[in-house]
Design an enzyme around this catalytic site. Structure first.
Site, PDB file in Angstrom:
ATOM      1  N   SER A  26       0.817  -1.213   0.000  1.00 49.23           N
ATOM      2  CA  SER A  26       0.000   0.000   0.000  1.00 49.23           C
ATOM      3  C   SER A  26       0.858   1.273   0.000  1.00 49.23           C
ATOM      4  CB  SER A  26      -0.942   0.018   1.209  1.00 49.23           C
ATOM      5  OG  SER A  26      -0.206  -0.003   2.427  1.00 49.23           O
ATOM      6  N   GLY A  27       2.174   1.131   0.128  1.00 49.87           N
ATOM      7  CA  GLY A  27       3.051   2.289   0.080  1.00 49.87           C
ATOM      8  C   GLY A  27       3.404   2.881   1.430  1.00 49.87           C
ATOM      9  N   LYS A  28       3.346   2.080   2.504  1.00 51.52           N
ATOM     10  CA  LYS A  28       3.641   2.602   3.839  1.00 51.52           C
ATOM     11  C   LYS A  28       5.099   3.053   3.964  1.00 51.52           C
ATOM     12  CE  LYS A  28       2.493  -1.108   6.025  1.00 51.52           C
ATOM     13  NZ  LYS A  28       2.209  -1.911   4.795  1.00 51.52           N
ATOM     14  N   GLU A  79       7.845  -0.885  10.128  1.00 49.69           N
ATOM     15  CA  GLU A  79       7.392  -2.233  10.510  1.00 49.69           C
ATOM     16  C   GLU A  79       7.309  -2.382  12.033  1.00 49.69           C
ATOM     17  OE1 GLU A  79       6.209  -4.025   8.321  1.00 49.69           O
ATOM     18  OE2 GLU A  79       7.222  -3.632   6.420  1.00 49.69           O
ATOM     19  N   CYS A 132      -6.249  -4.584  -5.057  1.00 52.79           N
ATOM     20  CA  CYS A 132      -6.461  -6.029  -5.072  1.00 52.79           C
ATOM     21  C   CYS A 132      -5.926  -6.618  -6.379  1.00 52.79           C
ATOM     22  CB  CYS A 132      -7.944  -6.356  -4.915  1.00 52.79           C
ATOM     23  SG  CYS A 132      -8.309  -8.131  -4.922  1.00 52.79           S
TER      24      CYS A 132
END
Length: 243
Positions: free
Chosen positions: A20-22, A90, A146
């Site tokens: 998601s690009g975190k 993380e 998705c």
């Protein structure tokens, strides 16, 4: 964040599924701080060596140098007094102490930017991230796409058989799924909506009523219009094919 007055710290948390690009968002915010000549320190868990040992690297290839820690408490020993901005990637791998560490750093006047998975491969809250969200001043929820249908994805689907909570990996081991496609296995089944080729489905009973998939299979063995459950599908219940 709105304008902050005085020497006050705060916590920013960026969550979402894998892909998601975190990490990319974390790198973007930290780079901006560096451009503003703010003193920055960056940490990530030792367990995460997917792309580099001493760098935070996004799936798209962006990277920034970082220090590694086994657990959150080590961050307090490594943070320098003059550091203004602290990045933690993380955070779900750093243990329960990460909430207390982030709170202490913010109370010391530091800007703390944290990324992590808010749910695990089963779709359940990934501790301690929910508690970190509760004490944060700013929360950003990112979505992936998705890989099955192209809809917004909030889940991380594990593609390998393992009951371990932590299995470090990237593409080939995990993929992003929307709520409709999440939980489908090799047979192309969804937890609620049945086959993913456009057919519908109806959940007849919850897997919680049986402790073994064999019990379900003994019921539906040989009956047309029913699917045998794998161990992964057991918790999703018995599905009747519809069209």
């Amino acid at each position: 964040m709105d304008i902050v007055k005085g020497n006050m710290g705060w916590i920013e948390v960026v969550v979402g599924p894998m892909f998601s690009g975190k990490s990319e968002e974390l790198i973007r915010r930290l780079r901006r701080a560096e451009y503003a000549r703010q003193r920055v320190q960056i940490f990530k868990p030792t367990i995460d060596e997917r792309y580099a040992a001493n760098e935070i690297v996004s799936h798209s290839g962006l990277g920034i140098s970082s220090d590694t820690v086994m657990k959150a408490e080590e961050i307090m020993d490594k943070v320098q007094p003059r550091t203004e901005v602290i990045g933690i990637d993380e955070a779900q791998f750093l243990g329960e102490g990460v909430v207390d560490v982030c709170t202490r750093l913010a109370n010391l006047g530091k800007r703390v930017i944290v990324t992590g998975l808010d749910t695990d491969y089963r779709g359940r809250p990934f501790e301690p991230m929910p508690r970190l969200l509760a004490v944060a001043e700013e929360i950003t929820k990112l979505l992936a796409i998705c890989v099955r249908c192209g809809n917004p994805a909030v889940h991380t689907q594990r593609l390998v058989e393992s009951e371990e909570l932590v299995v470090v990996g990237a593409a080939g081991i995990y993929e992003a799924r929307c709520r409709r496609c999440f939980g489908s296995g090799k047979e192309g089944w969804s937890a609620v909506d049945g086959p993913q080729d456009g057919g519908g489905g109806r959940e007849l009973a919850s897997g919680r009523e049986s402790t073994k998939s064999g019990a379900w299979n003994s019921i539906c063995q040989g009956k047309p219009g029913y699917v045998l459950l794998t161990r992964r599908q057991e918790s999703f219940g018995l599905l009747e094919l519809m069209g």
